[in-house]
Design a protein around this motif. Sequence first.
Motif, PDB file in Angstrom:
ATOM      1  N   ARG A 166    -116.351  20.079   6.653  1.00 39.28           N
ATOM      2  CA  ARG A 166    -117.395  21.048   6.997  1.00 39.28           C
ATOM      3  C   ARG A 166    -117.958  20.763   8.387  1.00 39.28           C
ATOM      4  N   ASP A 167    -118.311  19.503   8.640  1.00 36.44           N
ATOM      5  CA  ASP A 167    -118.878  19.140   9.941  1.00 36.44           C
ATOM      6  C   ASP A 167    -117.863  19.354  11.060  1.00 36.44           C
ATOM      7  N   SER A 168    -116.602  19.033  10.773  1.00 32.45           N
ATOM      8  CA  SER A 168    -115.561  19.218  11.786  1.00 32.45           C
ATOM      9  C   SER A 168    -115.370  20.686  12.111  1.00 32.45           C
ATOM     10  N   THR A 169    -115.381  21.519  11.067  1.00 32.93           N
ATOM     11  CA  THR A 169    -115.218  22.962  11.275  1.00 32.93           C
ATOM     12  C   THR A 169    -116.377  23.520  12.086  1.00 32.93           C
ATOM     13  N   ARG A 170    -117.589  23.099  11.750  1.00 33.85           N
ATOM     14  CA  ARG A 170    -118.763  23.598  12.465  1.00 33.85           C
ATOM     15  C   ARG A 170    -118.690  23.237  13.953  1.00 33.85           C
ATOM     16  N   GLU A 171    -118.366  21.979  14.258  1.00 31.77           N
ATOM     17  CA  GLU A 171    -118.316  21.554  15.657  1.00 31.77           C
ATOM     18  C   GLU A 171    -117.154  22.210  16.395  1.00 31.77           C
ATOM     19  N   SER A 172    -116.007  22.337  15.722  1.00 27.57           N
ATOM     20  CA  SER A 172    -114.839  22.942  16.364  1.00 27.57           C
ATOM     21  C   SER A 172    -115.087  24.407  16.677  1.00 27.57           C
ATOM     22  N   VAL A 173    -115.673  25.124  15.733  1.00 29.02           N
ATOM     23  CA  VAL A 173    -115.963  26.536  15.959  1.00 29.02           C
ATOM     24  C   VAL A 173    -116.959  26.704  17.099  1.00 29.02           C
ATOM     25  N   MET A 174    -117.956  25.809  17.151  1.00 25.84           N
ATOM     26  CA  MET A 174    -118.928  25.873  18.240  1.00 25.84           C
ATOM     27  C   MET A 174    -118.241  25.706  19.598  1.00 25.84           C
ATOM     28  N   ILE A 175    -117.344  24.713  19.689  1.00 18.72           N
ATOM     29  CA  ILE A 175    -116.645  24.466  20.955  1.00 18.72           C
ATOM     30  C   ILE A 175    -115.748  25.649  21.313  1.00 18.72           C
ATOM     31  N   LEU A 176    -114.996  26.154  20.333  1.00 14.02           N
ATOM     32  CA  LEU A 176    -114.072  27.258  20.597  1.00 14.02           C
ATOM     33  C   LEU A 176    -114.832  28.542  20.923  1.00 14.02           C
ATOM     34  N   PHE A 177    -115.981  28.734  20.297  1.00 12.23           N
ATOM     35  CA  PHE A 177    -116.811  29.905  20.605  1.00 12.23           C
ATOM     36  C   PHE A 177    -117.274  29.851  22.061  1.00 12.23           C
ATOM     37  N   ILE A 178    -117.679  28.666  22.500  1.00 13.26           N
ATOM     38  CA  ILE A 178    -118.095  28.501  23.896  1.00 13.26           C
ATOM     39  C   ILE A 178    -116.917  28.747  24.834  1.00 13.26           C
ATOM     40  N   ILE A 179    -115.727  28.262  24.453  1.00 16.57           N
ATOM     41  CA  ILE A 179    -114.543  28.463  25.294  1.00 16.57           C
ATOM     42  C   ILE A 179    -114.232  29.951  25.443  1.00 16.57           C
TER      43      ILE A 179
END
Length: 442
Positions: A278-291
């Motif tokens: 869950r934490d990994s998905t949240r952080e990854s989505v945040m980074i990819l959203f910014i990208i």
Amino acid sequence: MDPLTLGAFVAIATVLILVAGIPVAVGLLITASAFIAIFDGPGALEELPYKFFSQLDNFALLSIPMFVIMGAAIASTRAGADLYEALERWLTRVPGGLVISNLGACALFAAMSGSSPATCAAIGKMGIPEMRRRGFPDGVAAGSIAAGGTLGILIPPSVTMIVYGIATDTSIGRLFLAGVLPGLLLVGLFMVWSLYATWAAGQGGEALTRRIYSRAEKFEVLPRVLPFLAIILAVLFVLYGGVATPSETAAPGALLCVLFAVVIYRMYSFTAIWGVLRDSTRESVMILFIIGAAGVYSYMLSSLFITQEIAAWIGSLEIGRWWLMGVINLFLLVAGFFLPPVAVILMAAPILLPIVTTAGFDPYWFAVVLTINMEIGLISPPVGLNLYVINGIAPDISLRTILVGSVPYVLCMVLAIVILCAFPGLATWLPDLVMGPAIGGI
């Protein structure tokens, strides 16, 4: 409207939107959409979804969630505490060994987790109370951990370096190697200052409270730490050996980290594993959203000819290359005070890299300099994420004390940038040695 004037309006609007507390990705999308609709017409907005998703259509991006899972799996266990305990046991006889143990643990855990806040939390929970118990000044105890945590975005494998590589189309493997020696340089500077500050404060209680560990006690903790370090070394070896790409390398690394977390720390419950995912998905989505949002923002700047005009204007300045680099560093430093490293890299690197390379600077050396500037932002107000993490785990140490204790480490980072300017080979020698000279300077 003149593109430079328009660029100033875009910059002001971006700052105002982000300062208002709007998430970075959403703020970039709002700014880009508004200026494109105003100056290119509402019909131009049809292009934005394509630009957003095309920015994410990159195989290298697969490495980001994998490395994030690696870090989350390690951060969810006692690996940080065990790493700290192992170094403390082995270095207990060394003068100032506790400070060295803390900074060494920060460097190693940063390499394992790739996360600055996770490093501060994992090592700070053990290290800060122990340093205070032995009489170390609060500023040294808190500042050293806050600064040590910043190493997570420089020492490989670093998600920040992956983002830089994707944004600038440079080799991620070379970027990882470029961060090794500068990372060790920062660790050394941090240690030197910590030992000096401890001596200057007249701290003398360490020897009285130091525990002597037996050989069995020293080796007892290693089996819980060495497997994770072995994974990191294996990932780097496979990557630099040309066996696999970063994305292909990160996948088995993430799987092994999760398996070791389950086996070594008995993380058998579904809830614990779900928490990692869950934490990994949240952080990854945040980074990819910014990208994706940064891709739209960059398209807006290019569509309105702002990027080209800024590059031409800077290139026409009658100043030396080092004055130019000084201006760029000042800009990066200020940007890092307000924005997270990923956002600054995605917004600034594509614009700055052509200017930097035209001035004769190496793009991998510049990546390291940029990253150190972002490290300074992590321990500087008003954002200063690591400062608030330290304040959260040691609430009886005031934020002012943590900030004052961090200032010398900021100066150490500035000194590291000066040293890198004088000896750029610290960033370029290892990549050239392992992977050969870069073709065409890149």
